[in-house]
Design an enzyme around this catalytic site. Structure first.
Site, short mmCIF file in Angstrom:
data_model
loop_
_atom_site.label_atom_id
_atom_site.label_comp_id
_atom_site.label_asym_id
_atom_site.label_seq_id
_atom_site.Cartn_x
_atom_site.Cartn_y
_atom_site.Cartn_z
N HIS A 90 0.82 -1.21 0.00
CA HIS A 90 0.00 0.00 0.00
C HIS A 90 0.87 1.28 0.00
O HIS A 90 1.10 1.87 -1.02
CB HIS A 90 -0.90 0.01 1.25
CG HIS A 90 -1.89 -1.10 1.34
ND1 HIS A 90 -2.84 -1.37 0.37
CD2 HIS A 90 -2.10 -2.02 2.31
CE1 HIS A 90 -3.60 -2.39 0.74
NE2 HIS A 90 -3.19 -2.80 1.90
O1 RIB Z 1 -5.55 0.31 3.87
C1 RIB Z 1 -4.16 0.39 3.87
C2 RIB Z 1 -3.68 1.48 4.76
O2 RIB Z 1 -4.09 1.20 6.09
C3 RIB Z 1 -2.15 1.60 4.82
O3 RIB Z 1 -1.79 2.94 4.98
C4 RIB Z 1 -1.78 0.82 6.05
O4 RIB Z 1 -0.60 1.34 6.70
C5 RIB Z 1 -2.96 1.05 6.93
O5 RIB Z 1 -2.74 2.29 7.59
#
Ligand code: RIB
Ligand code: CA
Length: 319
Positions: A243
Site C-alpha cells: 500500500h
Molecule cells: O488500507 C491500507 C492502509 O491502512 C495503509 O496505509 C496501512 O498502513 C494502513 O494504515
C-alpha cells in the site's frame, strides 16, 4: 535536478516503514518532516515507530512532529495487520531521537505558509488517516497555496473495502478528514486499493528484498514476512499488498502508473457505507474532477524499483 520537497504524514505501520525506508535513500526527495498520526496504532506508538525508523534508516536529521491524538470526530479504530507494536514482530532499539516540541499541525501550517510566501509548493505524502492535514486546513485554509499536491494512499473505488465491505482503512479511520481534503481543491493523486492490490509483496519477493538490502535486510525481511496476509482467496496469491510504498514509487517513477481523473466523494454519514470513496467517473455529479486516481500499475516494474532502491542500504554510500 532540484529535489522534490515533501512532508510524509503517516501512521507507522509496516508498509509506512517500507515507504519511509525507500524515501530515505532517494536523493530526489527532500524530506522536510515526518508527521505521525493516530491510525494503525495510537499516536504515542506511531510517533515512537517513526523515530525508530529514522534511526534504522540513519536519517535522524529529519524532524518528527507528533500529529493528532485522535480522528477529527469519530472514535479511533486501529490497524489489524501490523502486530502489537505496529511494526510486526520486529524489535527496534528504544529511540534516542526525540520528537519535536512543535505539533505536526503547527509544523504543516508554518512550513506551508512559508513556502507559499516564497512561491514554493510542497508535496504532502499521506500514508495514513488524513487528520493532520485536514485540521491544518481547517485552521489555516491558506496553506493550500503552499501545497503542490497531496499524494495519498487510501480509498477504494472499483475494489471493495479492506476494513469494511465498502471502506479502506485510512479513509474509514477518519472519513471527515478525508472529506475535508477531497473538498479542498488541492490537487490529489489517489493510490487506492484499486492500485495497491495490483502489487502483492509475495514470499519470493521478501527473499529477494532480504538478499539485497544489506544492513537492514534482517529487519526488512521480518517486517515484510509479517505483512503476508496468506489470503489467496482475497488477493489471488500469498503475500500482502504494497500500500503505502506506492506513494513514494509514484513520486519517483510515475511512468509505472496510469491515472484517470474523477470527482471523488467521501461518505461520512452513512452507518453502512461510512468511509466509502465514490468516484464520479462519467461526470454525473456535474462537478469538476478533484483527483487523479491510479487505475493501473506496472507491478513488476514497481517491485524492481523497490529492489533497486532498498539495495542502496547495502552500498557504502548509506552505510
Ligand atoms: O488500507 C491500507 C492502509 O491502512 C495503509 O496505509 C496501512 O498502513 C494502513 O494504515
Ligand atoms: Ca499507513
Amino acid at each position: 535536478m532540484t529535489p522534490i520537497p515533501i512532508i510524509v504524514d503517516c501512521d507507522p505501520g509496516i508498509d509506512d516503514t517500507i515507504a519511509l525506508l525507500t524515501a530515505f535513500v532517494s536523493p530526489e526527495l527532500d524530506i522536510l518532516g515526518i508527521t505521525p498520526v493516530c491510525g494503525n496504532q495510537p499516536l504515542e506508538r506511531t510517533v515512537r515507530n517513526a523515530l525508530q525508523v529514522c534511526e534504522l534508516g540513519r536519517r535522524t536529521e529529519i524532524p518528527v512532529y507528533a500529529g493528532c491524538f485522535r480522528p477529527m470526530f469519530r472514535e479511533p479504530i486501529y490497524g489489524q495487520f501490523h502486530g502489537q507494536t505496529g511494526l510486526g514482530n520486529t524489535v527496534l532499539p528504544d529511540p534516542v531521537k526525540a520528537v519535536e516540541k512543535k505539533s505536526a499541525v503547527d509544523f504543516l501550517i508554518d512550513t506551508l505558509i512559508a513556502a507559499a510566501a516564497l512561491r514554493k509548493r510542497i508535496t504532502i505524502c499521506c500514508l495514513g488517516p488524513m487528520t493532520n492535514v485536514a485540521v491544518a486546513l481547517r485552521m489555516s485554509p491558506q496553506i493550500a497555496e503552499g501545497i503542490e499536491r497531496i499524494v495519498m494512499m487510501g480509498g477504494a473505488y472499483r475494489e471493495p473495502g479492506n476494513r469494511t465491505m465498502t471502506a479502506e482503512f485510512n479513509v474509514l479511520a477518519d472519513p471527515h478528514a478525508a472529506h475535508v481534503v477531497f473538498s479542498s481543491g488541492i490537487p490529489i493523486v489517489a493510490l487506492a486499493l484499486d492500485a495497491t492490490h495490483q502489487v502483492m509483496l509475495k514470499p519470493e519477493h521478501v527473499a529477494q528484498f532480504s538478499s539485497v538490502s544489506g544492513r537492514i535486510s534482517e529487519t526488512l525481511a521480518k517486517l515484510m514476512a509479517f505483512w503476508d496476509r496468506n489470503d489467496v482467496r482475497r488477493y489471488g496469491s500469498r503475500g500482502g499488498p504494497l500500500h503505502d510504498p506506492l506513494v513514494i514509487a509514484y513520486l519517483l517513477a510515475p511512468h509505472l502508473f496510469k491515472t484517470e481523473r474523477a470527482r471523488v466523494f467521501v461518505e461520512h454519514e452513512s452507518e453502512l457505507c461510512m468511509g466509502q470513496t465514490v468516484a464520479d467517473w462519467y461526470g454525473k455529479s456535474g462537478l469538476e474532477p478533484n483527483a487523479d486516481i491510479v487505475i493501473r500499475v506496472d507491478a513488476e516494474g514497481v517491485i524492481a524499483f523497490f529492489l533497486e532502491r532498498l539495495s542502496r542500504y547495502a552500498e557504502k554510500a548509506v552505510a
